[in-house]
Design a protein around this motif. Structure first.
Motif, PDB file in Angstrom:
ATOM      1  N   UNK A 211       0.827  -1.202   0.000  1.00 54.31           N
ATOM      2  CA  UNK A 211       0.000   0.000   0.000  1.00 54.31           C
ATOM      3  C   UNK A 211       0.863   1.255   0.000  1.00 54.31           C
ATOM      4  N   UNK A 212       0.479   2.223  -0.815  1.00 50.98           N
ATOM      5  CA  UNK A 212       1.179   3.497  -0.911  1.00 50.98           C
ATOM      6  C   UNK A 212       0.162   4.619  -1.008  1.00 50.98           C
ATOM      7  N   UNK A 213       0.583   5.844  -0.670  1.00 49.80           N
ATOM      8  CA  UNK A 213      -0.329   6.986  -0.701  1.00 49.80           C
ATOM      9  C   UNK A 213       0.343   8.223  -1.237  1.00 49.80           C
ATOM     10  N   UNK A 214      -0.462   9.115  -1.788  1.00 52.66           N
ATOM     11  CA  UNK A 214      -0.001  10.393  -2.321  1.00 52.66           C
ATOM     12  C   UNK A 214      -0.705  11.515  -1.565  1.00 52.66           C
ATOM     13  N   UNK A 215       0.037  12.565  -1.228  1.00 55.73           N
ATOM     14  CA  UNK A 215      -0.633  13.696  -0.584  1.00 55.73           C
ATOM     15  C   UNK A 215      -1.694  14.278  -1.505  1.00 55.73           C
ATOM     16  N   UNK A 216      -1.354  14.426  -2.770  1.00 55.74           N
ATOM     17  CA  UNK A 216      -2.278  14.865  -3.804  1.00 55.74           C
ATOM     18  C   UNK A 216      -1.998  14.017  -5.048  1.00 55.74           C
ATOM     19  N   UNK A 217      -3.013  13.722  -5.853  1.00 54.63           N
ATOM     20  CA  UNK A 217      -2.804  12.859  -7.030  1.00 54.63           C
ATOM     21  C   UNK A 217      -2.187  13.613  -8.203  1.00 54.63           C
ATOM     22  N   UNK A 218      -0.964  14.108  -8.019  1.00 47.07           N
ATOM     23  CA  UNK A 218      -0.300  14.919  -9.025  1.00 47.07           C
ATOM     24  C   UNK A 218       0.853  14.151  -9.654  1.00 47.07           C
ATOM     25  N   UNK A 219       1.325  14.661 -10.794  1.00 52.56           N
ATOM     26  CA  UNK A 219       2.481  14.060 -11.457  1.00 52.56           C
ATOM     27  C   UNK A 219       3.692  14.082 -10.544  1.00 52.56           C
ATOM     28  N   UNK A 220       3.902  15.197  -9.847  1.00 55.47           N
ATOM     29  CA  UNK A 220       5.044  15.293  -8.942  1.00 55.47           C
ATOM     30  C   UNK A 220       4.964  14.237  -7.853  1.00 55.47           C
ATOM     31  N   UNK A 221       3.777  14.027  -7.289  1.00 54.21           N
ATOM     32  CA  UNK A 221       3.621  13.025  -6.236  1.00 54.21           C
ATOM     33  C   UNK A 221       3.926  11.624  -6.767  1.00 54.21           C
ATOM     34  N   UNK A 222       3.460  11.316  -7.971  1.00 54.71           N
ATOM     35  CA  UNK A 222       3.727  10.003  -8.559  1.00 54.71           C
ATOM     36  C   UNK A 222       5.203   9.824  -8.885  1.00 54.71           C
ATOM     37  N   UNK A 223       5.869  10.896  -9.295  1.00 52.45           N
ATOM     38  CA  UNK A 223       7.313  10.823  -9.524  1.00 52.45           C
ATOM     39  C   UNK A 223       8.064  10.642  -8.200  1.00 52.45           C
ATOM     40  N   UNK A 224       7.580  11.294  -7.153  1.00 48.10           N
ATOM     41  CA  UNK A 224       8.175  11.082  -5.828  1.00 48.10           C
ATOM     42  C   UNK A 224       7.996   9.636  -5.383  1.00 48.10           C
ATOM     43  N   UNK A 225       6.834   9.056  -5.668  1.00 49.16           N
ATOM     44  CA  UNK A 225       6.583   7.664  -5.296  1.00 49.16           C
ATOM     45  C   UNK A 225       7.521   6.717  -6.052  1.00 49.16           C
ATOM     46  N   UNK A 226       7.814   7.063  -7.303  1.00 48.63           N
ATOM     47  CA  UNK A 226       8.707   6.197  -8.093  1.00 48.63           C
ATOM     48  C   UNK A 226      10.075   6.072  -7.421  1.00 48.63           C
TER      49      UNK A 226
END
Length: 401
Positions: A211-226
């Protein structure tokens, strides 16, 4: 003027917005506001301050709200979200500024109301602030803030001379809005010790859960998750809707599921079925039951997320299980509800869930869970246990490219 005022949250700050915010700050300092700066105070100094704030906003450390009149920023307030590990429920209200020409029109009240709403949505239940303004004090008292007391000679006025500051706090009722983004709020609050965080993204350690989460569903957040994922690794997310994935991710599977929240006492009786507290020695049998019944992911240390209860047959075979997964400040999830095919129809899981629910309520929290929308049999059991569908939430599995 009040009818034309709108308040919005900035998730990033553009150059025009930096300039507009700097104008408001310069105007307030020129008017004698004690907000950390001294005269002479230049536009360049204001821009430097707001650039620092914009970095903090981008990192999810604070929420920045602006009040606008006909598209022009006339006021602002911040909620500092980043707090010590033992104070995830607290937020600090900072730099509530209203341009002098826009005062006496309810701008401050709208900003403060929006700050409280934003703080609740971010899982905050306690807000703290201080002020050196008598006008601001009257506003805070009208809005229900509690006055703590005065520290004399706390700071300097912009043109010199000491001024006092008065501290206030406000207790906010918990908001169920945190359940719109439960993984993120679990990882930045009660389960922070299990988290890996990077920028706008967070995940459980790989040996605990995908399980993972994003503060906001943004491109930057998804790149941070990567940055938190190994090549090819699959992570599981819950969000409002479909995600626009950048090239560093590919979608493996996605769909809507139902989120259910406990709203009252179970309407089923407790059976005499004995249950066991499942521990480290039971992990292999727990993993085998999960593999057979597919209720969700189960890793080597998933059991560390909360209490797990089970039922074993006389021959020792584990035939039913239920446990606790996500843990938020005011909510706790029930998960891994499963029974062996040979034991279905015997009502083994409902008593386990009832026991877990009672434990969660005893902690001062509300139980919640997730279920496939089409799983009518399970939903009927959960409804008898006092759960109701809160909303459909988007579930996706994404793989790191």
């Amino acid at each position: 003027m009040p009818e034309a005022i709108t308040v919005r949250r900035l998730l990033s700050v553009s150059e025009p917005e930096l300039l507009a915010l700097s104008d408001v700050l310069c105007d307030c300092v020129a008017g004698g506001a004690s907000v950390s700066f001294m005269q002479p105070f230049s536009l360049e100094q204001a821009l430097h301050y707001w650039r620092g704030v914009s970095v903090s906003v981008a990192h999810g450390e604070r929420a920045l709200l602006v009040a606008e009149n006909a598209g022009r920023i006339v006021g602002t307030v911040q909620v500092v979200l980043g707090q010590p590990d033992n104070q995830p429920h607290r937020g600090d209200v900072s730099k509530m500024l209203v341009a002098r020409a826009a005062r006496r029109h309810g701008v401050g009240a709208r900003l403060m109301a929006a700050a409280e709403t934003t703080a609740r949505a971010c899982g905050k239940t306690l807000l703290v602030l201080d002020t050196a303004s008598a006008d601001a004090e009257r506003l805070y008292q009208r809005m229900g803030w509690t006055r703590l007391g005065v520290i004399p000679g706390y700071a300097l006025l912009p043109e010199g001379g000491l001024c006092d500051t008065t501290y206030y706090y406000r207790i906010l009722p918990p908001s169920d809005a945190v359940l719109d983004n439960p993984v993120w709020h679990a990882l930045v609050s009660a389960q922070r010790g299990m988290a890996q965080l990077h920028g706008l993204a967070a995940r459980f350690r790989a040996d605990i859960s995908p399980l993972a989460g994003l503060r906001e569903p943004t491109t930057q957040a998804l790149e941070d998750l990567r940055a938190l994922a190994a090549p090819g690794e699959q992570l599981w997310l819950l969000s409002d809707g479909p995600l626009a994935l950048p090239p560093c991710w590919r979608e493996v599977r996605a769909r809507y599921i139902d989120q259910m929240v406990s709203t009252g006492a179970p309407s089923v009786s407790r059976s005499n079925t004995g249950y066991l507290e499942l521990g480290d020695a039971d992990v292999a049998d727990m993993a085998a039951l999960v593999e057979l019944t597919k209720p969700g992911p189960f890793e080597a240390h998933t059991r560390d997320m909360g209490a797990y209860l089970g039922v074993r047959e006389a021959d020792g075979k584990l035939v039913a299980m239920s446990g606790q997964r996500m843990n938020l400040t005011h909510y706790r999830e029930i998960s891994a509800v499963c029974s062996h095919p040979d034991a279905r129809g015997r009502g083994l899981t409902a008593p386990l869930m009832t026991e877990l629910m009672e434990r969660i309520v005893a902690e001062g929290k509300t139980p919640f869970l997730h279920v496939k929308t089409e799983n009518g049999g399970a939903k009927a059991v959960y409804q008898k246990l006092g759960f109701t569908v809160r909303r459909a939430i988007y579930f996706s599995i994404i793989a790191a490219v």
